[in-house]
Enzyme design. Structure first.
Site, mmCIF file in Angstrom:
data_model
loop_
_atom_site.group_PDB
_atom_site.id
_atom_site.type_symbol
_atom_site.label_atom_id
_atom_site.label_comp_id
_atom_site.label_asym_id
_atom_site.label_seq_id
_atom_site.Cartn_x
_atom_site.Cartn_y
_atom_site.Cartn_z
ATOM 1 N N GLY A 51 -25.783 2.142 4.679
ATOM 2 C CA GLY A 51 -25.500 1.538 6.073
ATOM 3 C C GLY A 51 -26.173 0.510 6.228
ATOM 4 O O GLY A 51 -26.515 -0.158 5.325
ATOM 5 N N HIS A 106 12.564 -17.467 7.209
ATOM 6 C CA HIS A 106 11.838 -17.955 8.097
ATOM 7 C C HIS A 106 10.627 -18.695 7.865
ATOM 8 O O HIS A 106 9.730 -18.817 8.646
ATOM 9 C CB HIS A 106 11.397 -16.662 9.330
ATOM 10 C CG HIS A 106 12.943 -16.126 9.789
ATOM 11 N ND1 HIS A 106 13.384 -16.915 10.824
ATOM 12 C CD2 HIS A 106 13.180 -15.092 9.645
ATOM 13 C CE1 HIS A 106 14.375 -16.132 11.068
ATOM 14 N NE2 HIS A 106 14.282 -14.895 10.389
ATOM 15 N N LYS A 133 -15.150 1.897 -2.634
ATOM 16 C CA LYS A 133 -14.170 2.863 -2.384
ATOM 17 C C LYS A 133 -14.028 3.079 -0.903
ATOM 18 O O LYS A 133 -13.025 3.124 -0.274
ATOM 19 C CB LYS A 133 -14.051 4.119 -3.068
ATOM 20 C CG LYS A 133 -13.156 5.176 -2.917
ATOM 21 C CD LYS A 133 -12.272 5.578 -3.867
ATOM 22 C CE LYS A 133 -10.855 6.010 -3.759
ATOM 23 N NZ LYS A 133 -9.735 5.348 -3.650
HETATM 24 C C1 AGP Z 1 -6.565 0.739 -1.470
HETATM 25 O O1 AGP Z 1 -6.567 0.726 -2.746
HETATM 26 C C2 AGP Z 1 -8.064 0.383 -1.094
HETATM 27 N N1 AGP Z 1 -9.065 0.237 -2.079
HETATM 28 C C3 AGP Z 1 -8.052 0.171 0.440
HETATM 29 O O2 AGP Z 1 -7.257 -0.475 0.973
HETATM 30 C C4 AGP Z 1 -8.299 1.809 1.149
HETATM 31 O O3 AGP Z 1 -7.110 2.305 1.239
HETATM 32 C C5 AGP Z 1 -8.932 1.458 2.712
HETATM 33 O O4 AGP Z 1 -10.243 0.901 2.531
HETATM 34 C C6 AGP Z 1 -8.865 2.756 3.497
HETATM 35 O O5 AGP Z 1 -9.810 3.783 2.926
HETATM 36 P P1 AGP Z 1 -9.751 5.010 3.483
HETATM 37 O O6 AGP Z 1 -8.483 5.689 3.247
HETATM 38 O O7 AGP Z 1 -10.991 5.973 2.743
HETATM 39 O O8 AGP Z 1 -9.993 5.562 5.019
#
Ligand code: AGP
Length: 618
Positions: free
Chosen positions: A104, A510, A613
């Site tokens: 965090g 466009h 992630k």
């Molecule tokens: C997708 O490949 C990403 N790594 C990223 O956009 C991800 O989907 C986004 O950060 C949302 O994460 P979440 O579904 O855990 O909220």
């Protein structure tokens, strides 16, 4: 972001910590570190910049003692570069016997640091986290009790944190706290675990408790106590993790991403299971927090999500509006609450998140609740904060998704979006029930069709490999093909680090058509020609316009579309289905294309640079 693991018990602590970090490395991989306390009462720490492998090599060179208690951390850097010195754990106080890990951001760290520096504390890192280590160590010197010291400090910290602390002078306990960052307890027999999510310990136990906001955990081998920041005992609610530990391992695949692409027939089938009857009718028992009256009174749905999850929301919008006639808007979570959105008690906010810990999405849903909306989560992770804080949850049963690039979580989210659309439509009863059942029956066939797509991915793989030198790839789509195009471009950006953009094909004229020059690769998602209102002829015209200007076209089209072959250099065919459901199929070749292109460039597909992630900072 960062991954956090803690263990107290008779097993090899180092093995538990490294195993947990391996499963959490998707949360950040700038550096990793562990601290353990040996039975003779010595705290020892090893930490190293770079991926977990560097830490493992460091421990091989400088072994750690056998231990029954320890904490581990994998970092996504916020304050301070990814160096050995900034890696966690951080030691606190002059004694250097207290070890702390943090996920965090401590927003008031500058002020707290100034206070410590004025009192003569010297710092060995540039992190915000080290401040907390010194503050707790200072309090410990006063009270001689770790829980008292810890409790006195966490209330002074602002921002987001999961913090775990151990101290050589109280070697049987891990003290932890969470505010705006995830923390889950794993319950064992004579042993207990802590993790940023259940993946950290699912190999050892499936019994878990998720820790609430502003709560402190006191974890020993034979006891677990949770208190609120103001010292009140918290009632513990246990749940069983339904993830299979083996699902979070590569199992012979070249990468987690490759495995997770192949997992998609199962992910879609599991998300449908128990919710879609053989006659095509939908049964969503998880939505009990929302009454039929609530649904009938709905004036609007707002979907909040980020990244790939937001594209799942874009796709769901087409289906929900068409079937239920409820207006739907899709908002990026981080934009939503800062523009004073219109929310009433008749607004349903649908928050889509694989992790259920994306800070932007959590903040958006909290805002929506404060303003009177009901919140429905679509989430893949049991015990996640989003699930706890929502009025109802539709879990996507994709299983653990480890690769940073989302694949099976997306197709499961799209599936959940269709289920939601059919369920809302059945209550609003605008579209005849027989038509909804027909759509439901077609949805039931999707896992089989996904398997067919997976079996035929060689062509997408070959094209991706051949295009390793591409500097830019454009993606075009219309209607539900538009978010698919956006997702194809996102996959390529995050995995192959090249310029990629998705456009609505109708928007091309466009402006974006100016990008087309000789040899420009363009991937086009071609709609079904069978639909009476099909945009097929319009997309074929768009293809002709770009080819006339030199584009090289890869079309994703449905089987039986005989026209498209004469307009594209390459066509990847997917099975026919109800046109609104096609994204579940058309997105898969784009995932493989990005995976192959990235692999051909020699890049790390599971852990692309600069990313994590689960994005638990705003
Ligand atoms: C997708 O490949 C990403 N790594 C990223 O956009 C991800 O989907 C986004 O950060 C949302 O994460 P979440 O579904 O855990 O909220």
């Amino acid at each position: 972001m960062c991954g956090i693991v803690g263990y107290v018990g008779p097993k090899s602590t180092l093995e538990v910590l490294i195993g947990g970090l391996r499963r959490l490395e998707y949360r950040g991989y700038d550096s990793a570190g562990v601290s353990v306390i040996s039975p003779s009462g010595h705290l020892e720490t090893r930490k190293k910049a770079g991926k977990l492998g560097n830490l493992v090599a460091e421990i091989e060179e400088h072994p750690l003692p056998v231990a029954n208690i320890g904490i581990g951390h994998t970092r996504w850097a916020t304050h301070g570069a990814p160096t050995d010195g900034n890696a966690h754990p951080h030691l606190g106080g002059k004694r250097q016997k207290l070890s702390l890990i943090h996920n965090g951001i401590i927003e008031n760290f500058a002020e707290l640091k100034a206070e410590l520096v004025a009192a003569g504390t010297s710092f060995s890192s540039e992190t915000d986290s080290e401040v907390a280590a010194h503050l707790i160590a200072r309090e410990f010197e006063k009270s001689g009790d770790l829980v008292t010291a810890f409790s006195a400090v966490v209330v002074r910290l602002h921002g987001a944190f999961t913090i775990l602390v151990i101290d050589e002078d109280q070697p049987d306990v891990i003290v932890a706290a969470r505010r705006n960052a995830p923390l889950v307890i794993g319950l064992g027999d004579g042993e207990n675990f802590l993790g940023s999510d259940v993946a950290a310990f699912v190999e050892h136990t499936k019994r878990a408790i998720s820790v609430g906001q502003d709560e402190i955990v006191i974890l020993r081998a034979n006891s677990v106590e949770v208190r609120s920041f103001d010292g009140k005992p918290v009632q513990l609610e246990e749940f069983t993790v339904d993830w299979d530990a083996s699902a979070a391992s590569k199992g012979g695949w070249s990468s987690f991403m490759a495995k997770e692409i192949a997992d998609q027939p199962q992910a879609v089938a599991d998300t449908l299971m128990g919710r879609l009857n053989s006659d095509g009718s939908v049964h969503l028992s998880e939505t009990d927090g929302l009454s039929h009256e609530d649904i009938k009174n709905l004036e609007r749905i707002i979907i909040v999500a980020c990244g790939t999850a937001a594209y799942a929301g874009d796709i769901a919008k087409y289906a929900i509006e068409k079937w239920s006639r409820i207006p739907v808007q899709v908002e990026l979570s981080h934009e939503f609450r800062y523009r004073d959105p219109i929310i009433t008690k008749n607004t349903l906010v649908v928050a889509i998140s694989q992790s259920g810990e994306t800070m932007d999405t959590l903040m958006a849903t909290r805002y929506a609740k404060e303003h009177g909306a009901k919140v429905l989560a679509v989430c893949n992770t049991q015990g996640a904060t989003l699930a706890r804080e929502s009025d109802a949850v539709i879990y996507t049963h994709a299983g653990p998704e480890v690769a940073v690039a989302s694949t099976k979580a997306l197709t499961a989210q799209i599936t959940a979006g269709y289920l939601l659309g059919l369920w809302l439509a059945s209550i609003r009863a605008v579209v005849p029930a027989a038509e909804l059942k027909r759509l439901g029956k077609d949805l039931l066939k999707m896992p089989g069709r996904v398997s067919q797509v997976i079996a035929g991915l060689k062509q997408a793989e070959r094209l991706g490999t051949e295009m390793a030198d591409a500097k830019s790839v454009l993606f075009l789509g219309r209607n539900v093909g538009f978010p698919v195009a956006m997702e194809g471009a996102l996959k390529l950006k995050e995995l192959a680090y090249i310029h990629a953009e998705g456009f609505a094909a109708g928007e091309l004229k466009h402006g974006p058509i100016a990008l087309i020059e000789e040899g420009q690769p363009v991937v086009v998602i071609v709609p079904s020609p069978r639909d009476e209102e099909s945009l097929h002829p319009k997309v074929i015209s768009n293809i002709q316009e770009i080819r006339a200007r030199g584009a090289k076209v890869i079309a994703i089209a449905e089987e039986g579309d005989d026209q498209v072959a004469s307009y594209a250099e390459n066509v990847i065919y997917v099975p026919q289905c109800e046109p609104l459901l096609a994204p579940i199929l058309t997105v898969i070749p784009l995932q493989t294309f990005a995976l192959a292109l990235s692999t051909a460039k020699g890049l790390d597909v599971d852990q692309p640079r600069n990313l994590a992630k689960s994005v638990t900072v705003e």
